[in-house]
Design an enzyme around this catalytic site. Structure first.
Site, PDB file in Angstrom:
ATOM      1  N   LYS A 190      41.576 -41.966  54.127  1.00 46.30           N
ATOM      2  CA  LYS A 190      40.127 -42.212  54.169  1.00 46.30           C
ATOM      3  C   LYS A 190      39.556 -42.082  52.761  1.00 46.30           C
ATOM      4  O   LYS A 190      39.552 -41.005  52.174  1.00 46.30           O
ATOM      5  CB  LYS A 190      39.416 -41.179  55.069  1.00 46.30           C
ATOM      6  CG  LYS A 190      37.975 -41.580  55.342  1.00 46.30           C
ATOM      7  CD  LYS A 190      37.089 -40.436  55.781  1.00 46.30           C
ATOM      8  CE  LYS A 190      36.156 -39.948  54.726  1.00 46.30           C
ATOM      9  NZ  LYS A 190      35.243 -40.929  54.115  1.00 46.30           N
ATOM     10  N   GLY A 243      37.897 -33.437  46.448  1.00 46.36           N
ATOM     11  CA  GLY A 243      36.453 -33.563  46.629  1.00 46.36           C
ATOM     12  C   GLY A 243      35.780 -32.250  46.305  1.00 46.36           C
ATOM     13  O   GLY A 243      36.322 -31.426  45.554  1.00 46.36           O
ATOM     14  N   SER A 244      34.621 -32.047  46.895  1.00 48.86           N
ATOM     15  CA  SER A 244      33.840 -30.850  46.576  1.00 48.86           C
ATOM     16  C   SER A 244      34.476 -29.605  47.187  1.00 48.86           C
ATOM     17  O   SER A 244      35.168 -29.676  48.215  1.00 48.86           O
ATOM     18  CB  SER A 244      32.419 -31.020  47.103  1.00 48.86           C
ATOM     19  OG  SER A 244      32.458 -31.188  48.505  1.00 48.86           O
ATOM     20  N   GLY A 248      36.125 -29.132  50.959  1.00 52.47           N
ATOM     21  CA  GLY A 248      37.509 -28.670  51.040  1.00 52.47           C
ATOM     22  C   GLY A 248      37.628 -27.375  51.811  1.00 52.47           C
ATOM     23  O   GLY A 248      38.533 -27.197  52.646  1.00 52.47           O
ATOM     24  N   GLU A 264      42.143 -30.266  46.044  1.00 50.02           N
ATOM     25  CA  GLU A 264      41.734 -30.296  44.634  1.00 50.02           C
ATOM     26  C   GLU A 264      40.218 -30.435  44.603  1.00 50.02           C
ATOM     27  O   GLU A 264      39.681 -31.444  45.050  1.00 50.02           O
ATOM     28  CB  GLU A 264      42.435 -31.438  43.895  1.00 50.02           C
ATOM     29  CG  GLU A 264      43.936 -31.228  43.768  1.00 50.02           C
ATOM     30  CD  GLU A 264      44.317 -29.888  43.155  1.00 50.02           C
ATOM     31  OE1 GLU A 264      43.513 -29.322  42.388  1.00 50.02           O
ATOM     32  OE2 GLU A 264      45.403 -29.367  43.466  1.00 50.02           O
ATOM     33  N   CYS A 298      36.039 -34.431  37.534  1.00 49.19           N
ATOM     34  CA  CYS A 298      36.209 -33.041  38.002  1.00 49.19           C
ATOM     35  C   CYS A 298      36.590 -32.134  36.844  1.00 49.19           C
ATOM     36  O   CYS A 298      36.265 -30.960  36.842  1.00 49.19           O
ATOM     37  CB  CYS A 298      37.262 -32.980  39.093  1.00 49.19           C
ATOM     38  SG  CYS A 298      38.824 -33.713  38.582  1.00 49.19           S
ATOM     39  N   GLU A 398      28.509 -26.220  39.669  1.00 50.73           N
ATOM     40  CA  GLU A 398      28.994 -27.554  39.302  1.00 50.73           C
ATOM     41  C   GLU A 398      27.859 -28.554  39.481  1.00 50.73           C
ATOM     42  O   GLU A 398      27.308 -28.686  40.567  1.00 50.73           O
ATOM     43  CB  GLU A 398      30.186 -27.975  40.187  1.00 50.73           C
ATOM     44  CG  GLU A 398      30.756 -29.299  39.729  1.00 50.73           C
ATOM     45  CD  GLU A 398      31.862 -29.852  40.630  1.00 50.73           C
ATOM     46  OE1 GLU A 398      31.695 -29.854  41.861  1.00 50.73           O
ATOM     47  OE2 GLU A 398      32.891 -30.288  40.081  1.00 50.73           O
TER      48      GLU A 398
HETATM   49  P1  NAP Z   1      32.868 -34.852  48.716  1.00 55.63           P
HETATM   50  O1  NAP Z   1      31.461 -35.105  49.125  1.00 55.63           O
HETATM   51  O2  NAP Z   1      33.463 -33.538  49.009  1.00 55.63           O
HETATM   52  O3  NAP Z   1      33.713 -36.037  49.381  1.00 55.63           O
HETATM   53  C1  NAP Z   1      35.074 -36.223  49.084  1.00 55.63           C
HETATM   54  C2  NAP Z   1      35.737 -36.943  50.236  1.00 55.63           C
HETATM   55  O4  NAP Z   1      35.789 -36.061  51.355  1.00 55.63           O
HETATM   56  C3  NAP Z   1      34.999 -38.186  50.728  1.00 55.63           C
HETATM   57  O5  NAP Z   1      35.937 -39.141  51.175  1.00 55.63           O
HETATM   58  C4  NAP Z   1      34.205 -37.648  51.907  1.00 55.63           C
HETATM   59  O6  NAP Z   1      33.855 -38.640  52.816  1.00 55.63           O
HETATM   60  C5  NAP Z   1      35.207 -36.681  52.482  1.00 55.63           C
HETATM   61  N1  NAP Z   1      34.685 -35.593  53.300  1.00 55.63           N
HETATM   62  C6  NAP Z   1      33.600 -34.835  53.065  1.00 55.63           C
HETATM   63  N2  NAP Z   1      33.480 -33.904  54.044  1.00 55.63           N
HETATM   64  C7  NAP Z   1      34.525 -34.076  54.889  1.00 55.63           C
HETATM   65  C8  NAP Z   1      34.955 -33.447  56.094  1.00 55.63           C
HETATM   66  N3  NAP Z   1      34.277 -32.414  56.613  1.00 55.63           N
HETATM   67  N4  NAP Z   1      36.072 -33.891  56.706  1.00 55.63           N
HETATM   68  C9  NAP Z   1      36.764 -34.924  56.194  1.00 55.63           C
HETATM   69  N5  NAP Z   1      36.396 -35.581  55.059  1.00 55.63           N
HETATM   70  C10 NAP Z   1      35.305 -35.144  54.408  1.00 55.63           C
HETATM   71  O7  NAP Z   1      33.039 -35.094  47.142  1.00 55.63           O
HETATM   72  P2  NAP Z   1      32.560 -36.326  46.263  1.00 55.63           P
HETATM   73  O8  NAP Z   1      31.087 -36.246  46.054  1.00 55.63           O
HETATM   74  O9  NAP Z   1      33.134 -37.585  46.804  1.00 55.63           O
HETATM   75  O10 NAP Z   1      33.319 -36.019  44.886  1.00 55.63           O
HETATM   76  C11 NAP Z   1      32.836 -35.139  43.938  1.00 55.63           C
HETATM   77  C12 NAP Z   1      33.553 -33.797  44.043  1.00 55.63           C
HETATM   78  O11 NAP Z   1      34.945 -34.013  43.947  1.00 55.63           O
HETATM   79  C13 NAP Z   1      33.213 -32.870  42.890  1.00 55.63           C
HETATM   80  O12 NAP Z   1      33.032 -31.578  43.403  1.00 55.63           O
HETATM   81  C14 NAP Z   1      34.450 -32.930  41.998  1.00 55.63           C
HETATM   82  O13 NAP Z   1      34.659 -31.785  41.206  1.00 55.63           O
HETATM   83  C15 NAP Z   1      35.517 -33.107  43.009  1.00 55.63           C
HETATM   84  N6  NAP Z   1      36.716 -33.695  42.411  1.00 55.63           N
HETATM   85  C16 NAP Z   1      37.797 -32.886  42.227  1.00 55.63           C
HETATM   86  C17 NAP Z   1      38.939 -33.401  41.630  1.00 55.63           C
HETATM   87  C18 NAP Z   1      40.145 -32.541  41.411  1.00 55.63           C
HETATM   88  O14 NAP Z   1      41.234 -33.077  41.176  1.00 55.63           O
HETATM   89  N7  NAP Z   1      40.011 -31.226  41.468  1.00 55.63           N
HETATM   90  C19 NAP Z   1      38.981 -34.752  41.248  1.00 55.63           C
HETATM   91  C20 NAP Z   1      37.858 -35.541  41.461  1.00 55.63           C
HETATM   92  C21 NAP Z   1      36.723 -35.010  42.062  1.00 55.63           C
HETATM   93  P3  NAP Z   1      32.419 -39.395  52.755  1.00 55.63           P
HETATM   94  O15 NAP Z   1      32.393 -40.122  51.444  1.00 55.63           O
HETATM   95  O16 NAP Z   1      32.447 -40.304  53.930  1.00 55.63           O
HETATM   96  O17 NAP Z   1      31.380 -38.315  52.840  1.00 55.63           O
END
Ligand code: NAP
Length: 497
Positions: A190, A243-244, A248, A264, A298, A398
């Site tokens: 996804k 993701g966030s 996570g 991550e 990130c 963040e």
């Molecule tokens: P996000 O809102 O957490 O979403 C990430 C992914 O998770 C999306 O596909 C989202 O789907 C999905 N998701 C959210 N809640 C979920 C749940 N309860 N169950 C299943 N899937 C779920 O993060 P983002 O805004 O896309 O990305 C930014 C964040 O990613 C920042 O915090 C950044 O630091 C982090 N990041 C970390 C790394 C690393 O390697 N550590 C790399 C890149 C980004 P939807 O889009 O449909 O909501």
């Protein structure tokens, strides 16, 4: 939709009719099973890049069932056959790199050259795992019985779910999906609802490469609708999520203890500028690490810890350079910074800029940009705050945007203490000429990635990647050889004769 049609699909949008993209379940491209949602260009919100399926939980459940049904056969498929599929998919990505790069820039805003680099890097990732995955071995253990051999096998886990964000919309999926497939797992993928097209192009390439039906399933739609179905289903043996930290953590707490997780997550990455640093280079590291991708990496630099002796000079140079940055669409060559990726990102950044103005000294930027070329997009000027202290929100939380917080430090020890005073630990960097400080920094900093005279951003595909503290579950690393281990479990065999 047939594979051939997928291969020859025109670039959507840009004056053409907006194309609706399917999900992939059990080898079938599924159109129109759900209500579509729009994938919007953040540089010009009137540009709809594509329409994607808002899948239901029931449809997501079918994807898990398809992956489960395909597992036994895929597990027994030879590693060389799996590798050949990854290599053909890499060929496909490379052949379509220009089109895919343009789409990526349109769906999430990064500069076209960076988008193309990311696609080529994803192809390289597939090729890397096609080779590396063929040499993942077990061990043989000495024992006292001359008629017995004791050894370990590495087995695939089963169905794994891959969930990814919008900021690296093809390279993060590639570095998760390639090792999963190479080790014999089947996948439900996804992508982010904010940038699903690049993920779709990866799936398309793998299908074109010859992936059998059900081995990789592609589900789009809101996390609130499909999230539980693809994470909590008993057939799902592992989840690789980027993701966030909030999402996570939620996923981790919602699944059973036998579900393996690799998370991550967020970061609040520091760059320490020592008094012996080349200040022009340190400014360069700050801008490249903190502002490329509009601060939406990130591993992006968000805290700059500067020694008191050089703070004034460093800050002056930094602000001068930032004022000269060119901000505009990633499709226009020569831009230094593009738009924020979503309306939500824009709202978050503007909120933190307002907070920063209350708590710290505002030096530059942070306002929404308006006028020709900006009105239709989510553009902000990069923001710089100084006199930032450890308790302030701009130092702790963040923001994930182009907001730099300058924190003055008195000594190396003070810098390390402040750099480590965070709940995150993804990436950290130092600018110094002193070999002793370089050595100590690598040992003292609490971070999964350590950079010396390099940007906090960027990582190799052949080296492990991941964070400590709340930046990661600290279970299994991604990337490199370590990235294969997450997807396998060890079985110990005692074979007598
Ligand atoms: P996000 O809102 O957490 O979403 C990430 C992914 O998770 C999306 O596909 C989202 O789907 C999905 N998701 C959210 N809640 C979920 C749940 N309860 N169950 C299943 N899937 C779920 O993060 P983002 O805004 O896309 O990305 C930014 C964040 O990613 C920042 O915090 C950044 O630091 C982090 N990041 C970390 C790394 C690393 O390697 N550590 C790399 C890149 C980004 P939807 O889009 O449909 O909501």
């Amino acid at each position: 939709m047939s594979e051939v049609a997928a291969k020859s699909a025109p670039t959507p949008g840009e004056g053409a009719e907006v194309r609706e993209f399917p999900t992939l379940v059990n080898g079938e491209w599924l159109h129109g099973v759900s209500k579509p949602f729009d994938n919007i260009n953040p540089a010009d919100t009137s540009d709809i890049v594509g329409r994607f399926q808002a899948s239901t939980a029931a449809e997501a459940g079918l994807a898990v069932a398809a992956a489960s049904a395909a597992f036994e056969r895929w597990k027994k498929t030879s590693v060389s056959a799996r590798a050949a599929i990854l290599n053909r998919a890499a060929d496909h990505l490379e052949a379509n790199a220009d089109r895919n790069a343009r789409e990526m820039t349109r769906e999430m805003g990064k500069a076209l050259n960076l988008a193309k680099d990311e696609i080529l890097r994803s192809a390289q990732t597939l090729r890397f795992y096609a080779v590396e995955g063929q040499s993942l071995t077990g061990e043989v253990f000495p024992n006292d019985d001359p008629d017995m051999t004791v050894y370990t096998l590495r087995e695939p886990l089963g169905v794994v779910t891959v969930i990814t964000p919008w900021n690296f919309p093809i390279s993060i999926p590639a570095r998760k999906i390639a090792p999963a497939l190479m080790t014999g797992n089947t996948v439900v993928f996804k992508p982010s609802s904010d940038a699903p097209l690049s993920g779709y192009r990866l799936v398309e390439a793998l299908v074109a490469g010859g992936l059998p039906k059900g081995v990789l399933n592609f589900i789009t739609g809101a996390a609130g609708e499909v999230g539980a179905a693809i994470t909590q289903a008993p057939a799902v043996r592992a989840i690789s999520f980027t993701g966030s930290t909030a999402a996570g953590e939620h996923i981790c707490r919602s699944v059973g203890f036998t579900t393996r997780t690799q998370m991550e997550l967020g970061g609040k990455n520091p760059l320490i500028v020592m008094d012996d640093a080349d200040l022009d280079k340190a400014v360069d590291l700050t801008i490249k690490g903190g502002l490329s991708l509009a601060g939406q990496a990130c591993t992006g630099t968000s805290r700059v810890l500067v020694m008191r002796q050089v703070r004034a000079e460093f800050t002056e140079k930094l602000v001068e350079r930032i004022k000269a940055l060119k901000i505009g669409s990633g499709l226009t060559a020569g831009m230094d910074m593009g738009p924020l990726a979503t309306a939500r990102q824009l709202e978050t950044v503007l909120r933190y800029v307002a907070i920063g103005k209350q708590e710290a000294t505002h030096l530059y930027g942070g306002e929404r940009l308006t006028g020709a070329g900006y009105d239709g997009g989510y553009y902000v000027a990069p923001a710089v705050f100084t006199d930032v202290t450890q308790q302030m929100a701009v130092a702790r939380e963040e923001i994930f945007g182009p907001v730099l917080a300058i924190i003055e430090v008195e000594s190396y020890a003070d810098a390390i203490a402040k750099a480590n005073d965070t709940e995150y630990g993804l990436s950290a960097a130092i600018a110094t000429r002193n070999p002793r400080v370089m050595h100590d920094f690598a040992n003292d900093i609490q971070s999964g990635t350590v950079k010396i005279n390099r940007t906090t951003t960027g990582n190799l595909i052949n080296a492990p990647f991941g964070g400590v503290k709340r930046s990661s579950t600290s279970t299994f690393r991604e990337s490199g050889r370590a990235g294969l281990e997450f997807y396998t479990q060890i079985k110990t065999v005692y074979r007598g004769c």
